[in-house]
Design a protein around this motif. Structure first.
Motif, PDB file in Angstrom:
ATOM      1  N   GLN A 158     -57.737  79.002 105.793  1.00  0.00           N
ATOM      2  CA  GLN A 158     -56.558  79.651 106.346  1.00  0.00           C
ATOM      3  C   GLN A 158     -55.627  80.151 105.248  1.00  0.00           C
ATOM      4  O   GLN A 158     -54.402  79.947 105.289  1.00  0.00           O
ATOM      5  CB  GLN A 158     -55.812  78.697 107.291  1.00  0.00           C
ATOM      6  N   ILE A 159     -56.221  80.809 104.245  1.00  0.00           N
ATOM      7  CA  ILE A 159     -55.455  81.367 103.134  1.00  0.00           C
ATOM      8  C   ILE A 159     -55.818  82.840 102.993  1.00  0.00           C
ATOM      9  O   ILE A 159     -56.994  83.187 102.834  1.00  0.00           O
ATOM     10  CB  ILE A 159     -55.749  80.644 101.808  1.00  0.00           C
ATOM     11  N   ALA A 160     -54.823  83.714 103.063  1.00  0.00           N
ATOM     12  CA  ALA A 160     -55.070  85.134 102.838  1.00  0.00           C
ATOM     13  C   ALA A 160     -55.505  85.339 101.395  1.00  0.00           C
ATOM     14  O   ALA A 160     -54.844  84.872 100.460  1.00  0.00           O
ATOM     15  CB  ALA A 160     -53.818  85.940 103.150  1.00  0.00           C
ATOM     16  N   THR A 161     -56.612  86.036 101.189  1.00  0.00           N
ATOM     17  CA  THR A 161     -57.231  86.165  99.875  1.00  0.00           C
ATOM     18  C   THR A 161     -57.723  87.590  99.664  1.00  0.00           C
ATOM     19  O   THR A 161     -58.211  88.223 100.602  1.00  0.00           O
ATOM     20  CB  THR A 161     -58.419  85.204  99.737  1.00  0.00           C
ATOM     21  N   SER A 162     -57.590  88.084  98.436  1.00  0.00           N
ATOM     22  CA  SER A 162     -58.151  89.384  98.089  1.00  0.00           C
ATOM     23  C   SER A 162     -58.844  89.263  96.735  1.00  0.00           C
ATOM     24  O   SER A 162     -58.265  88.712  95.781  1.00  0.00           O
ATOM     25  CB  SER A 162     -57.058  90.458  98.028  1.00  0.00           C
ATOM     26  N   ILE A 163     -60.084  89.761  96.648  1.00  0.00           N
ATOM     27  CA  ILE A 163     -60.909  89.606  95.440  1.00  0.00           C
ATOM     28  C   ILE A 163     -61.537  90.939  95.076  1.00  0.00           C
ATOM     29  O   ILE A 163     -62.001  91.678  95.946  1.00  0.00           O
ATOM     30  CB  ILE A 163     -62.027  88.567  95.662  1.00  0.00           C
ATOM     31  N   ARG A 164     -61.575  91.229  93.792  1.00  0.00           N
ATOM     32  CA  ARG A 164     -62.324  92.366  93.263  1.00  0.00           C
ATOM     33  C   ARG A 164     -63.328  91.850  92.240  1.00  0.00           C
ATOM     34  O   ARG A 164     -62.978  91.065  91.353  1.00  0.00           O
ATOM     35  CB  ARG A 164     -61.382  93.372  92.598  1.00  0.00           C
ATOM     36  N   LEU A 165     -64.599  92.273  92.362  1.00  0.00           N
ATOM     37  CA  LEU A 165     -65.673  91.849  91.468  1.00  0.00           C
ATOM     38  C   LEU A 165     -66.314  93.056  90.805  1.00  0.00           C
ATOM     39  O   LEU A 165     -66.449  94.114  91.426  1.00  0.00           O
ATOM     40  CB  LEU A 165     -66.763  91.098  92.242  1.00  0.00           C
ATOM     41  N   ALA A 166     -66.768  92.894  89.558  1.00  0.00           N
ATOM     42  CA  ALA A 166     -67.509  93.956  88.874  1.00  0.00           C
ATOM     43  C   ALA A 166     -68.508  93.319  87.910  1.00  0.00           C
ATOM     44  O   ALA A 166     -68.171  92.386  87.178  1.00  0.00           O
ATOM     45  CB  ALA A 166     -66.571  94.887  88.113  1.00  0.00           C
ATOM     46  N   VAL A 167     -69.740  93.835  87.908  1.00  0.00           N
ATOM     47  CA  VAL A 167     -70.799  93.373  87.006  1.00  0.00           C
ATOM     48  C   VAL A 167     -71.596  94.593  86.562  1.00  0.00           C
ATOM     49  O   VAL A 167     -71.938  95.448  87.400  1.00  0.00           O
ATOM     50  CB  VAL A 167     -71.754  92.374  87.691  1.00  0.00           C
ATOM     51  N   ALA A 168     -71.901  94.690  85.268  1.00  0.00           N
ATOM     52  CA  ALA A 168     -72.681  95.830  84.792  1.00  0.00           C
ATOM     53  C   ALA A 168     -73.223  95.549  83.396  1.00  0.00           C
ATOM     54  O   ALA A 168     -72.634  94.780  82.630  1.00  0.00           O
ATOM     55  CB  ALA A 168     -71.833  97.105  84.774  1.00  0.00           C
TER      56      ALA A 168
END
Length: 321
Positions: A158-168
């Motif tokens: 019950q926690i608002a969460t925002s994630i950005r991921l990058a792999v290269a």
């Protein structure tokens, strides 16, 4: 090649808001894990995302436990496993159907939905031998692991969460023009610390939506800014976590805390492998024997071990007695 800020998880707090977060930057660590296994590039990207997400979430553990992230799907990449052991050891591997994977690559079906398919993502927290394990499970999201994590936190925490991921894979060139391709990974996550509890910054029914509170406005503001992050900012070693956070939140003010180090670490050993093999009976040991020896390979680190089958049979009998 290692850069300042590599293989670190950097916590931060946005000033004047109930928003906290972490930035992950993995260089030599993720390169070592992925090159040990020599996966096809699309598989390496997926496993790199799983490793980065596990490091991002595991670094929040307040005890010397373990966080394991595991996907199980019906696609060519049937399983991804990323294992974070506090205070900072990370490892992982992928299971693939090579024939189905080759077909998918040839046909250009390279999205997460194409490769992982339908199934679930499980996050397991092991607090040690004397504590009960906790596990949360969500459906795989066709948009990728970051969206799976959003659903996990919404449903389980019950926690608002925002994630950005990058792999290269990036080509690293020295002053003389020589270089090599090395894997890099990065991520940034923010979460809303609601003062009165509950999931804020989220409305289920627009028709009955109430005016946003100031906390919810703060969350939406922070999340909108996070959405402006581009992959190269998460991967470029010249864009340090401090620089990235300043670019995003300098108008609001951002407090950056000392980073946590992460490193590749595997718990396998010849002794552990031998203890497992001793449990098999003579017929099983004979079946595993090839050219007079038994060969085992750790799925996490790809280390190969060799054992004498007759010695294992003898040790097994002695253990039984």
């Amino acid at each position: 090649m290692s850069y300042i800020g590599d293989d670190l998880i950097t916590p931060f707090q946005i000033e004047g808001m109930s928003v906290r977060g972490r930035v992950a930057r993995l260089g030599p660590l993720v390169n070592e894990v992925l090159t040990r296994h020599n996966y096809k590039e699309p598989v390496s990207v997926l496993l790199g995302e799983a490793l980065t997400l596990a490091a991002l979430l595991g670094s929040a553990l307040k005890f010397n436990g373990r966080l394991t992230l595991q996907t199980k799907g019906d696609g060519p990449v049937s399983m991804l496993v990323a294992d974070y052991e506090a205070p900072g050891k990370l490892r992982g591997y992928a299971h693939t159907d090579e024939e189905a994977l080759e077909t998918a690559i040839a046909e250009g079906r390279l999205t997460s939905a194409d490769l992982v398919g339908s199934g679930y993502l499980a996050m397991t927290i092991d607090q040690g031998p004397d504590m009960e394990r906790y596990q949360g499970i969500v459906e795989l999201d066709p948009r990728g692991l970051a969206e799976c994590a959003h659903a996990y936190f919404a449903q389980s925490e019950q926690i608002a969460t925002s994630i950005r991921l990058a792999v290269a894979p990036l080509f690293d060139r020295d002053a003389e023009g020589h270089g090599q391709t090395e894997w890099r990974a990065g991520a940034i996550m923010i979460q809303h610390l609601a003062r009165d509890g509950g999931l804020t910054g989220h409305k289920e029914d627009e028709e009955t939506e109430q005016p946003l509170t100031q906390e919810e406005k703060d969350w939406e503001h922070a999340a909108v800014l996070l959405d402006t992050v581009e992959d190269h900012e998460l991967l470029d070693p010249q864009v340090t976590p401090d620089r990235l956070l300043f670019r995003l939140y300098h108008e609001d003010g951002v407090r950056v805390y000392p980073p946590h180090e992460v490193a590749f670490g595997c718990r396998c050993s010849a002794e552990r492998m031998e203890e497992v093999l001793k449990r098999f009976d003579d017929a099983d040991i004979d079946e595993m024997t090839v050219d007079g020896a038994i060969e085992t390979r750790c799925e996490f680190c790809a280390q190969v071990y060799h054992f004498d089958p007759e010695a294992l049979k003898k040790a097994g009998k002695e253990k039984a007695e």
